[in-house]
Design an enzyme around this catalytic site. Structure first.
Site, PDB file in Angstrom:
ATOM      1  CG  ASN A 157      -2.801   7.264  -0.658  1.00  0.00           C
ATOM      2  OD1 ASN A 157      -2.868   6.953  -1.852  1.00  0.00           O
ATOM      3  ND2 ASN A 157      -3.459   6.608   0.276  1.00  0.00           N
ATOM      4  CE  LYS A 180      -7.108  11.728 -12.921  1.00  0.00           C
ATOM      5  NZ  LYS A 180      -6.184  12.630 -12.219  1.00  0.00           N
ATOM      6  N   PRO A 181      -2.668   9.898 -13.233  1.00  0.00           N
ATOM      7  CG  PRO A 181      -0.440  10.562 -13.432  1.00  0.00           C
ATOM      8  CD  PRO A 181      -1.714  10.429 -14.204  1.00  0.00           C
ATOM      9  CB  ALA A 182      -3.643  12.025  -7.649  1.00  0.00           C
ATOM     10  CB  SER A 234     -13.019   9.526  -2.559  1.00  0.00           C
ATOM     11  OG  SER A 234     -13.477   9.967  -3.812  1.00  0.00           O
ATOM     12  CD  GLU A 255      -7.672   0.462  -2.157  1.00  0.00           C
ATOM     13  OE1 GLU A 255      -8.390   1.020  -1.292  1.00  0.00           O
ATOM     14  OE2 GLU A 255      -6.497   0.740  -2.371  1.00  0.00           O
ATOM     15  CG  LEU A 256     -14.120   2.522  -3.867  1.00  0.00           C
ATOM     16  CD1 LEU A 256     -15.632   2.460  -4.007  1.00  0.00           C
ATOM     17  CD2 LEU A 256     -13.526   3.451  -4.915  1.00  0.00           C
ATOM     18  CB  CYS A 289      -7.439   3.576   1.789  1.00  0.00           C
ATOM     19  SG  CYS A 289      -6.334   2.621   0.782  1.00  0.00           S
ATOM     20  CD  GLU A 386     -10.637   6.913   4.216  1.00  0.00           C
ATOM     21  OE1 GLU A 386     -11.397   7.325   3.328  1.00  0.00           O
ATOM     22  OE2 GLU A 386      -9.743   6.075   4.008  1.00  0.00           O
TER      23      GLU A 386
END
Ligand code: ADP
Length: 485
Positions: A157, A180-182, A234, A255-256, A289, A386
């Site tokens: 995001n 490691k990017p998404a 997540s 950071e979730l 988030c 969420e």
């Protein structure tokens, strides 16, 4: 594509200062969520390549940690400046790969850059201590030393900012990294690798691996050389990483997820609250988030607030983020659209009214109309899951104690917002809300200079600010004895 805004990204991973493919030759595609066109393909790496990246970072650590802080700062600053020099290209790439409107993409490039520049400075101030001694023959020193190789796992995001917020702090402290990017936004991650290389960061200090999340994650978590993992994503994956960290006693920053309440008190400035609600809820199409997920409005101004909020929501233009008129871009994928859809349908079935949410002309499978739900109740899914989409439910409340309790009634604890003027209530609520961040009379709060992070199931550790760099440092106590004459 207009050449002036094109930013070329090598379609390979960056390990030990070299651009590499996967050993298997496997690749996966990066998709434009607005058009569903393939932008490029990138290597699908697994455990073996991740081990090579870790080794490279380990080798590079020996030299990088020994360099003077001023030299690390110079290289980090250059990295940050390059982001500024390539701002338009980076912003276009971000909009194409992630979908957010171009104005927001430019904002993210600035925000991402701010972490590199901030930590370039903070690295110069990673002070230790000299403690007044309890012994005549000894002096007591406290050193702050880099933790070592860091694994940095980031979401889609904010594909630049979530990397630089971690990487800037890690490099400034003297650590090296495997990023490691998404899988949805690999090109943005590789774009940063290109700039790190251009800035002259020594080979192996920054490695970027794209590919199989589970295999890469496991390799990072199992490695004794990786001393810290910083993760944004997540809560479910965060809990898995906590479990996986046990065997190597790895340091973690997490950071979730969040489920932010947005409270409007009886004495709030309604127009300001509507403006804040729009900014908090609809940034990045609701995919942050810290997006407000539920709105508690004092009953005395519920109707006026709902009317004004509905009008503002109705004025939002949905479309491709490259179009200058667009306020709301596509969601990241069909699963995201289905979740928003499910939350709206569940709320409707349980009695919510649709205050705003017109169907748009068919723009594509990834678009969802910004939707405002009135008369929401606690039993609705949207009140405890969420959403990560452009849907806002409104509820009425009467008492301050009641609303604080409702706001805290969630496993999450990242961000909370409220609007009100009474100084006593402002302080009481700011203290009572069980969140890592409380934003009062403002829908936005993020800054490289303020600590970002949550409590409860939203994770632990803080990013940005003065404390952000401490997450990448070990404290060492040195007793210097035998010095009395
Ligand atoms: P989101 O819902 O935001 O996609 P995820 O937690 O699935 O949240 O993803 C955040 C980041 O974590 C991404 O880079 C993703 O690839 C990575 N990830 C997902 N599963 C794992 C895993 N098992 N181990 C390590 N990283 C993972």
């Amino acid at each position: 594509m207009d050449k002036s805004v094109e930013f070329t990204v090598p379609e390979r991973c960056y390990i030990d200062g070299a651009w590499v493919d996967s050993t298997s030759g496997d690749r996966f595609e990066s998709i434009d969520p607005a058009t569903e066109e393939t932008l490029a393909s990138v290597p699908k790496l697994g455990a073996a390549e991740t081990h090579r990246a870790i080794e490279a970072a380990e080798k590079a650590f020996v030299d990088w940690r020994a360099r003077p802080a001023t030299e690390r700062a110079r290289l980090l600053r250059r990295f940050g400046e390059l982001m500024g020099e390539h701002k338009e290209g980076l912003a276009h790439l971000l909009t194409r790969e992630q979908g957010k409107p171009l104005s927001e993409a430019r904002g993210e490039v600035d925000y991402a850059q701010s972490f590199l520049l901030w930590f370039a400075e903070e690295g110069l101030r990673l002070y230790g201590d000299v403690i007044p001694s309890h012994r005549k023959d000894a002096r007591l020193l406290v050193l702050k030393q880099p933790v070592g190789v860091c694994g940095l796992i980031t979401p889609w995001n904010f594909p630049y900012a979530m990397i630089t917020r971690k990487l800037g702090a890690a490099l400034a402290a003297g650590c090296t990294a495997v990023v490691k990017p998404a899988e949805q936004t690999p090109l943005c991650g590789l774009a940063l690798a290109r700039l790190a290389e251009e800035a002259g960061l020594p080979r192996g200090t920054v490695n970027v691996v794209t590919g199989e999340a589970k295999a890469i994650g496991k390799a990072l978590m199992e490695s004794e050389s990786v001393r810290k993992v910083s993760f944004t994503g997540s809560t479910e994956t965060g809990k898995l990483l906590i479990a996986q960290s046990a065997a190597t006693v790895k340091k973690l920053s997490l950071e979730l997820g969040g489920h932010a309440p947005f409270i409007v008190c009886a004495d709030a400035d309604i127009d300001a609250a509507v403006e804040g609600a729009m900014a908090s809820k609809f940034r990045n199409s609701g995919q942050t988030c810290v997006c407000a997920n539920r709105f508690y409005i004092h009953e005395s101004l519920y109707d006026v607030f709902a009317e004004k909020f509905a009008a503002a929501v109705a004025s939002l233009k949905v479309g491709n983020g490259l179009d200058a008129e667009t306020h709301i871009g596509p969601l990241i994928d069909t699963a995201a659209v289905e979740k928003s859809q499910r939350h709206v349908e569940d709320a409707r079935n349980k009695g919510a009214t649709i205050l705003s949410g017109k169907e748009h002309a068919s723009l594509g499978r990834h678009f969802f109309p910004p939707t405002l739900l009135g008369d929401a109740t606690d039993s609705m899914q949207i009140m405890y899951e969420e959403t990560f989409g452009p849907v806002a439910p409104l509820l009425r409340f009467r008492e301050e104690e009641e609303v604080a309790k409702l706001a805290n009634d969630t496993p999450y604890g990242l961000a909370a917002y409220f609007y009100g003027r009474d100084i006593g209530r402002v302080l009481r609520l700011a203290e009572a809300l069980d969140y890592g961040i409380v934003s009062v009379n403002s829908g936005v709060f993020s800054s490289e200079r303020a600590p970002f992070g949550g409590v409860k199931h939203s994770g632990y550790g803080r990013e940005g600010a003065r404390v952000g760099i401490e997450e990448y440092a070990n404290i060492k106590y040195v007793l210097l004895g035998g010095i009395a004459t």
